[in-house]
Scaffold this active site. Structure first.
Site, PDB file in Angstrom:
ATOM      1  CG  HIS A  19      -1.709  -0.752   1.526  1.00  0.00           C
ATOM      2  ND1 HIS A  19      -1.755  -1.424   2.284  1.00  0.00           N
ATOM      3  CD2 HIS A  19      -2.274  -1.211   0.604  1.00  0.00           C
ATOM      4  CE1 HIS A  19      -2.750  -2.575   2.528  1.00  0.00           C
ATOM      5  NE2 HIS A  19      -3.064  -2.499   1.363  1.00  0.00           N
ATOM      6  CE  LYS A  43     -10.315  -7.701   2.114  1.00  0.00           C
ATOM      7  NZ  LYS A  43      -8.602  -6.306   1.219  1.00  0.00           N
ATOM      8  NE  ARG A  92      -2.297  -7.317  -4.469  1.00  0.00           N
ATOM      9  CZ  ARG A  92      -3.646  -8.264  -3.083  1.00  0.00           C
ATOM     10  NH1 ARG A  92      -2.827  -8.312  -2.117  1.00  0.00           N
ATOM     11  NH2 ARG A  92      -4.045  -7.819  -2.863  1.00  0.00           N
ATOM     12  CB  SER A 130      -4.001  -6.477   4.824  1.00  0.00           C
ATOM     13  OG  SER A 130      -3.675  -5.386   3.985  1.00  0.00           O
TER      14      SER A 130
HETATM   15  O1  PNS Z   1      -8.970  -2.570   0.462  1.00  0.00           O
HETATM   16  P1  PNS Z   1     -10.102  -3.532   0.064  1.00  0.00           P
HETATM   17  O2  PNS Z   1      -9.896  -3.846   0.755  1.00  0.00           O
HETATM   18  O3  PNS Z   1      -9.836  -4.058  -1.556  1.00  0.00           O
HETATM   19  O4  PNS Z   1     -10.619  -2.327  -1.186  1.00  0.00           O
HETATM   20  C1  PNS Z   1     -12.369  -2.136  -1.223  1.00  0.00           C
HETATM   21  C2  PNS Z   1     -12.170  -0.895  -1.098  1.00  0.00           C
HETATM   22  C3  PNS Z   1     -12.321  -0.775   0.773  1.00  0.00           C
HETATM   23  C4  PNS Z   1     -12.251   0.289  -1.206  1.00  0.00           C
HETATM   24  C5  PNS Z   1     -14.435  -0.290  -1.209  1.00  0.00           C
HETATM   25  O5  PNS Z   1     -15.262  -1.693  -0.605  1.00  0.00           O
HETATM   26  C6  PNS Z   1     -15.005   0.208  -1.238  1.00  0.00           C
HETATM   27  O6  PNS Z   1     -14.724   1.636  -1.630  1.00  0.00           O
HETATM   28  N1  PNS Z   1     -15.941   0.546  -0.377  1.00  0.00           N
HETATM   29  C7  PNS Z   1     -16.526   1.476   0.362  1.00  0.00           C
HETATM   30  C8  PNS Z   1     -17.891   1.559   0.042  1.00  0.00           C
HETATM   31  C9  PNS Z   1     -18.796   1.777  -1.731  1.00  0.00           C
HETATM   32  O7  PNS Z   1     -17.909   2.564  -2.194  1.00  0.00           O
HETATM   33  N2  PNS Z   1     -18.728   0.869  -2.445  1.00  0.00           N
HETATM   34  C10 PNS Z   1     -18.995   0.241  -4.176  1.00  0.00           C
HETATM   35  C11 PNS Z   1     -17.494   0.135  -4.170  1.00  0.00           C
HETATM   36  S1  PNS Z   1     -18.140  -0.502  -5.621  1.00  0.00           S
END
Ligand code: PNS
Length: 163
Positions: A19, A43, A92, A130
């Site tokens: 990150h 998650k 990745r 992570s």
């Molecule tokens: O590190 P991650 O878990 O892959 O990140 C995913 C994250 C947190 C960026 C995604 O779940 C997100 O954007 N969450 C916020 C809620 C939202 O906007 N959801 C719609 C995304 S299309």
């Protein structure tokens, strides 16, 4: 002159060198980079959002144009509120692609003014995640190649399972 603002979202549970590589490269591309500790309903996190924000702050103290926030709503709305024109994510292996592509298209639908930019991860971080860091820490393994020293003990204190 307008200020170019980007957001860099993720769970960051915890933040890793992978990150941080994306964050430092993105910080050079924009006037302001907002790191958003966001909710991923798929998650279960080991650290609270506040703890994750604090860990990222410790690791990015040298980056003057970076701000770290916790936000529980839709990323597309947050980008609009802050006037951000880009969402920056790291890619990745190919396994990331479908999920990231789906999120990018959904965010574009929700907020047509924001573009998702993908930065290719550095080769040494290709398989770093992570969840891998947490698995290694839980078994007492060495996580020094994966996370900065300033947060290493925080992770071990939370994750290591004494036998
Ligand atoms: O590190 P991650 O878990 O892959 O990140 C995913 C994250 C947190 C960026 C995604 O779940 C997100 O954007 N969450 C916020 C809620 C939202 O906007 N959801 C719609 C995304 S299309």
């Amino acid at each position: 002159m307008s200020c170019r603002i980007a957001i860099c979202p993720g769970s960051f549970d915890p933040v890793t060198f992978g990150h941080l590589d994306i964050i430092s490269r993105a910080a050079k591309m924009f006037d302001r980079l907002i790191i958003v500790v966001a909710a991923n309903s798929a998650k279960h996190c080991s650290f609270t959002p506040e703890e994750r924000v604090e860990m990222i702050k410790k690791c990015t103290a040298d980056l003057s144009n970076v701000e770290i926030v916790h936000y529980d709503g839709l990323l597309a709305d947050y980008a609009a509120d802050r006037g951000a024109t880009a969402i920056v994510k790291g890619l990745r292996a190919m396994s990331d692609f479908e999920y990231e592509f789906q999120m990018a298209l959904t965010n574009k639908k929700l907020n047509p003014n924001v573009e998702t930019l993908f930065l290719t991860t550095a080769s040494q971080n290709m398989y770093l995640s992570s969840s891998m860091v947490k698995q290694i820490a839980s078994m007492g393994g060495d996580i020094s190649s994966f996370v900065p020293e300033v947060i290493r003990q925080d992770i071990i204190d939370r994750i290591y399972i004494k036998k």
